[in-house]
Design an enzyme around this catalytic site. Structure first.
Site, PDB file in Angstrom:
ATOM      1  N   LYS A 193       0.834  -1.210   0.000  1.00 45.59           N
ATOM      2  CA  LYS A 193       0.000   0.000   0.000  1.00 45.59           C
ATOM      3  C   LYS A 193       0.865   1.256   0.000  1.00 45.59           C
ATOM      4  O   LYS A 193       0.493   2.282  -0.560  1.00 45.59           O
ATOM      5  CB  LYS A 193      -0.955  -0.007   1.193  1.00 45.59           C
TER       6      LYS A 193
ATOM      7  N   LYS B 118     -10.667  -4.603  -3.795  1.00 50.36           N
ATOM      8  CA  LYS B 118     -11.747  -3.663  -4.105  1.00 50.36           C
ATOM      9  C   LYS B 118     -11.225  -2.260  -4.432  1.00 50.36           C
ATOM     10  O   LYS B 118     -11.922  -1.472  -5.036  1.00 50.36           O
ATOM     11  CB  LYS B 118     -12.778  -3.625  -2.963  1.00 50.36           C
TER      12      LYS B 118
ATOM     13  N   LYS C 282      -3.622 -10.154  -5.942  1.00 52.68           N
ATOM     14  CA  LYS C 282      -4.956 -10.551  -5.471  1.00 52.68           C
ATOM     15  C   LYS C 282      -6.035  -9.569  -5.926  1.00 52.68           C
ATOM     16  O   LYS C 282      -5.752  -8.395  -6.176  1.00 52.68           O
ATOM     17  CB  LYS C 282      -4.963 -10.698  -3.944  1.00 52.68           C
TER      18      LYS C 282
HETATM   19  N1  AQP Z   1      -8.776 -11.520  -3.240  1.00 50.37           N
HETATM   20  C1  AQP Z   1      -9.169 -12.035  -2.088  1.00 50.37           C
HETATM   21  N2  AQP Z   1      -9.326 -13.371  -1.946  1.00 50.37           N
HETATM   22  C2  AQP Z   1      -9.742 -13.911  -0.778  1.00 50.37           C
HETATM   23  N3  AQP Z   1     -10.028 -13.164   0.314  1.00 50.37           N
HETATM   24  C3  AQP Z   1      -9.889 -11.831   0.221  1.00 50.37           C
HETATM   25  N4  AQP Z   1     -10.108 -10.827   1.095  1.00 50.37           N
HETATM   26  C4  AQP Z   1      -9.822  -9.656   0.503  1.00 50.37           C
HETATM   27  N5  AQP Z   1      -9.438  -9.859  -0.758  1.00 50.37           N
HETATM   28  C5  AQP Z   1      -9.469 -11.196  -0.963  1.00 50.37           C
HETATM   29  C6  AQP Z   1     -10.586 -11.018   2.457  1.00 50.37           C
HETATM   30  O1  AQP Z   1     -11.697 -10.173   2.648  1.00 50.37           O
HETATM   31  C7  AQP Z   1     -11.740  -9.760   4.003  1.00 50.37           C
HETATM   32  C8  AQP Z   1     -11.992  -8.314   4.087  1.00 50.37           C
HETATM   33  O2  AQP Z   1     -10.914  -7.620   3.578  1.00 50.37           O
HETATM   34  P1  AQP Z   1     -10.706  -6.108   3.965  1.00 50.37           P
HETATM   35  O3  AQP Z   1     -11.781  -5.299   3.415  1.00 50.37           O
HETATM   36  O4  AQP Z   1     -10.571  -5.976   5.422  1.00 50.37           O
HETATM   37  O5  AQP Z   1      -9.322  -5.712   3.393  1.00 50.37           O
HETATM   38  P2  AQP Z   1      -8.376  -6.321   2.368  1.00 50.37           P
HETATM   39  O6  AQP Z   1      -7.929  -7.667   2.774  1.00 50.37           O
HETATM   40  O7  AQP Z   1      -7.308  -5.309   2.147  1.00 50.37           O
HETATM   41  O8  AQP Z   1      -9.324  -6.452   1.100  1.00 50.37           O
HETATM   42  P3  AQP Z   1      -9.286  -5.667  -0.255  1.00 50.37           P
HETATM   43  O9  AQP Z   1     -10.479  -6.043  -1.060  1.00 50.37           O
HETATM   44  O10 AQP Z   1      -7.952  -5.855  -0.910  1.00 50.37           O
HETATM   45  O11 AQP Z   1      -9.463  -4.181   0.221  1.00 50.37           O
HETATM   46  P4  AQP Z   1      -8.596  -2.908  -0.088  1.00 50.37           P
HETATM   47  O12 AQP Z   1      -8.473  -2.875  -1.573  1.00 50.37           O
HETATM   48  O13 AQP Z   1      -9.395  -1.779   0.459  1.00 50.37           O
HETATM   49  O14 AQP Z   1      -7.297  -3.084   0.617  1.00 50.37           O
HETATM   50  C9  AQP Z   1     -10.423 -10.194   4.640  1.00 50.37           C
HETATM   51  O15 AQP Z   1     -10.652 -11.349   5.423  1.00 50.37           O
HETATM   52  C10 AQP Z   1      -9.557 -10.524   3.471  1.00 50.37           C
HETATM   53  O16 AQP Z   1      -8.623 -11.519   3.774  1.00 50.37           O
END
Ligand code: AQP
Length: 330
Positions: free
Chosen positions: A113, A198, A195
């Site tokens: 990040k 969002k 990965k």
């Molecule tokens: N690609 C993924 N595959 C499986 N699990 C995933 N998670 C996120 N992306 C994947 C799981 O979703 C939960 C919530 O995630 P989060 O919103 O707390 O943050 P994150 O892991 O950083 O998810 P994002 O979508 O990548 O968000 P941004 O882009 O805002 O950083 C967690 O349990 C995560 O493991």
């Protein structure tokens, strides 16, 4: 017998993807009967990257609605918004005083990040895992269902719990990660090496839980595969492997049978069928979500009740912590 506890959270940092659903939400549902579950919308975490206030408000309620639409029952699980429970920030401060800079420096998510947001390299992005440890430890969680990307953060939570317990006597439960073997890391449709996220700048990289059927069709059609032209499940074909994983989750068919089913059939037909399976799988969630967004009072009732219970449980842990470190009780 007292039920074990589960804690997990999702950031309202964007609209939720099928990655969030497969890696997290869908697993939350199955735990509700066996465990006392706390599912949080972690808005304090979300502001570590810039958010437009109006959007943050909407997304926070969207995540709540999607939790429920995915099958989480507010009568069984405690659903709440992180900023409604001040103990999260309070414990985070305490834990930051026993966290080593070196530990935070090693966090992969921070490094990734930080690369993306060089002009907004704020301290919150760096201390994010300490707040996450607080979220979990406040509820004395036995298990934390997360996607594979959160494994390292969970290790820190365990480490901090042990360090605090060793220093001040047994206080925190040391939590275990619950990472499903399958679908723990859904990859970007545009770059299967990273990965699905969002907050990806490329909207073709993800499928949102609320995408309509045309959008899903288009995104799957554009999903990166390879020039091999055969449907196989292997690391040499990472794009296809990811699509097979998604197919398997939404169809409940195992990957092996899918590979057999598409033997000798081209990517075009496979992608068409995959779109259909995803669209059908998301339909009930989208319908329930629509109903819920028209029931603002109900959502408000859920998050208020949730915050009350969460504040009670977390308050007990925080008081214990304050006492042990030598703060004078109020
Ligand atoms: N690609 C993924 N595959 C499986 N699990 C995933 N998670 C996120 N992306 C994947 C799981 O979703 C939960 C919530 O995630 P989060 O919103 O707390 O943050 P994150 O892991 O950083 O998810 P994002 O979508 O990548 O968000 P941004 O882009 O805002 O950083 C967690 O349990 C995560 O493991």
């Amino acid at each position: 017998m007292k039920k074990g506890k589960v804690f997990s959270g999702v950031q309202p940092s964007g609209a939720l993807t099928i990655g969030n659903y497969i890696g997290a939400l869908r697993n939350f549902v199955g735990l509700q009967d066996e465990f006392d579950c706390y599912y949080c919308i972690v808005d304090l975490h979300a502001i570590t990257v810039p958010q437009i206030p109006k959007n943050l408000r909407k997304r926070t309620l969207d995540v709540l609605a999607l939790y429920i639409a995915s099958g989480i029952d507010p009568e069984k699980s405690t659903l709440f918004i992180q900023s409604h429970v001040p103990a999260h920030s309070e414990l985070s401060w305490v834990l930051s005083t026993i966290t080593y800079m070196g530990q935070l420096n090693r966090m992969t998510q921070y490094k990734e990040k930080a690369k993306k947001s060089e002009e907004n390299l704020n301290a919150g992005l760096f201390t994010y895992p300490v707040l996450m440890a607080s979220d979990i430890l406040l509820y004395q969680a036995d298990f934390v269902p997360v996607g594979d990307d959160q494994k390292q953060h969970l290790e820190l939570a365990r480490d901090l719990a042990e360090r605090f317990n060793n220093r001040y006597s047994e206080t925190f439960k040391v939590p275990e990660p619950l990472i499903s073997e399958f679908g723990a890391r859904i990859m970007s449709l545009q770059n299967p090496e990273s990965k699905m996220s969002k907050s990806d700048d490329d909207e073709n990289a993800y499928i949102l839980l609320l995408d309509d059927s045309d959008t899903i069709n288009r995104k799957i059609k554009r999903a990166v595969t390879d020039s091999i032209g055969e449907i196989r499940y292997c690391d040499e074909q990472p794009g296809l492997k990811n699509l097979l994983n998604i197919y398997s989750v939404f169809s409940n068919e195992d990957v092996e049978s899918l590979v057999k089913k598409y033997d000798g059939i081209g990517y075009g037909k496979f992608k068409e069928d995959l779109s259909e399976v995803v669209i059908e799988g998301l339909k009930p969630i989208q319908e329930k979500y629509l109903q819920l967004t028209n029931s603002k009072d109900y959502l408000e009732d859920v998050y208020k009740k949730g915050a009350e219970k969460a504040a009670y449980v977390s308050g007990k842990t925080l008081r214990k912590v304050y006492k042990k470190i030598g703060f004078i009780p109020k």
